[in-house]
Design a protein around this motif. Structure first.
Motif, short mmCIF file in Angstrom:
data_model
loop_
_atom_site.label_atom_id
_atom_site.label_comp_id
_atom_site.label_asym_id
_atom_site.label_seq_id
_atom_site.Cartn_x
_atom_site.Cartn_y
_atom_site.Cartn_z
N TYR A 1 0.83 -1.20 0.00
CA TYR A 1 0.00 0.00 0.00
C TYR A 1 0.87 1.25 0.00
CZ TYR A 1 -4.68 -1.96 0.65
OH TYR A 1 -5.87 -2.59 0.45
N ASN A 2 1.91 1.26 0.82
CA ASN A 2 2.80 2.42 0.87
C ASN A 2 3.49 2.64 -0.47
OD1 ASN A 2 2.19 3.16 3.49
ND2 ASN A 2 3.79 1.89 4.37
N ALA A 3 3.86 1.55 -1.15
CA ALA A 3 4.49 1.67 -2.47
C ALA A 3 3.49 2.22 -3.48
CB ALA A 3 5.01 0.30 -2.92
N VAL A 4 2.25 1.73 -3.46
CA VAL A 4 1.22 2.20 -4.40
C VAL A 4 0.94 3.68 -4.18
CG1 VAL A 4 -1.21 1.96 -5.09
CG2 VAL A 4 0.21 -0.08 -4.76
N LYS A 5 0.97 4.14 -2.93
CA LYS A 5 0.73 5.55 -2.62
C LYS A 5 1.75 6.46 -3.29
CE LYS A 5 -1.53 5.15 1.86
NZ LYS A 5 -1.42 5.50 3.29
N GLN A 6 2.93 5.92 -3.60
CA GLN A 6 3.99 6.72 -4.20
C GLN A 6 3.83 6.87 -5.72
OE1 GLN A 6 7.98 5.63 -2.85
NE2 GLN A 6 7.04 4.62 -1.08
N LEU A 7 2.91 6.11 -6.30
CA LEU A 7 2.69 6.16 -7.75
C LEU A 7 1.89 7.40 -8.14
CD1 LEU A 7 1.66 2.44 -8.34
CD2 LEU A 7 3.90 3.46 -8.75
N GLY A 8 1.95 7.75 -9.41
CA GLY A 8 1.15 8.85 -9.94
C GLY A 8 -0.31 8.46 -9.98
N ASP A 9 -1.17 9.44 -10.24
CA ASP A 9 -2.60 9.20 -10.19
C ASP A 9 -3.10 8.16 -11.19
OD1 ASP A 9 -2.02 10.94 -12.22
OD2 ASP A 9 -3.39 12.51 -11.59
N ILE A 10 -2.61 8.20 -12.41
CA ILE A 10 -3.05 7.22 -13.43
C ILE A 10 -2.53 5.84 -13.09
CG2 ILE A 10 -2.95 6.59 -15.87
CD1 ILE A 10 -4.65 9.07 -15.36
#
Length: 164
Positions: A110-119
């Motif tokens: 989850y923490n890794a996904v939070k670092q991704l851009g919106d798309i």
């Protein structure tokens, strides 16, 4: 608008409102923001519903409108919209034999996904919702090939984030 159209919309919204709640959870961090985004998405769905031709499943169309609305608001806001804090939603069971390995791995993910851009975040969300690439491409308005390429790139980004 006529009553029949209104009734169809309300029925479809009630049957698929979980989609909107999931998108709201992905792009907000507190109940008020969640409710505000839910309301905005519902308004955008209502405005767009007369143009819904039924070429796609209602749920696919709903994902697209919901994600586009969330992403548009995310981009317009001067400050970054906080995503849901993982610790506030995970249910923890305390026992002597409890193994929290999976929970810790999920938290890292989850923490890794939070670092991704919106798309990219939306792409991962749909992928984790078990949507196939044709539905992902339709929802995000990109080609199926582009969805596959983007997903491979996102997987590599996540690997890099998780294994520095």
């Amino acid at each position: 608008m006529n009553k029949e159209l209104e009734h169809r919309f309300v029925t479809e919204l009630e049957n698929n409102q979980n989609i909107v709640h999931k998108v709201c959870s992905l792009y907000t961090n507190d109940r008020d923001s969640h409710n505000d985004l839910f309301q905005e998405i519902t308004i955008q769905l209502w405005k767009a519903y007369p143009k819904f031709r039924g070429d796609a499943k209602f749920s696919t169309w709903m994902y697209r409108v919901a994600l586009n609305t969330a992403i548009t608001l995310y981009r317009k806001s001067k400050k970054r919209i906080q995503t849901q804090d993982y610790d506030s939603v995970i249910f923890k069971i305390k026992t002597d034999e409890y193994d929290d390995t999976q929970e810790r791995q999920l938290k890292l993910m989850y923490n890794a996904v939070k670092q991704l851009g919106d798309i990219d975040k939306a792409l991962v969300f749909l992928y984790l919702e078990d949507k196939d690439y044709s539905e992902i491409s339709e929802t995000l308005g990109i080609t199926e090939v582009n969805a596959r390429v983007k997903m491979n790139r996102v997987k590599n980004k996540l690997r890099t984030i998780l294994n520095p």
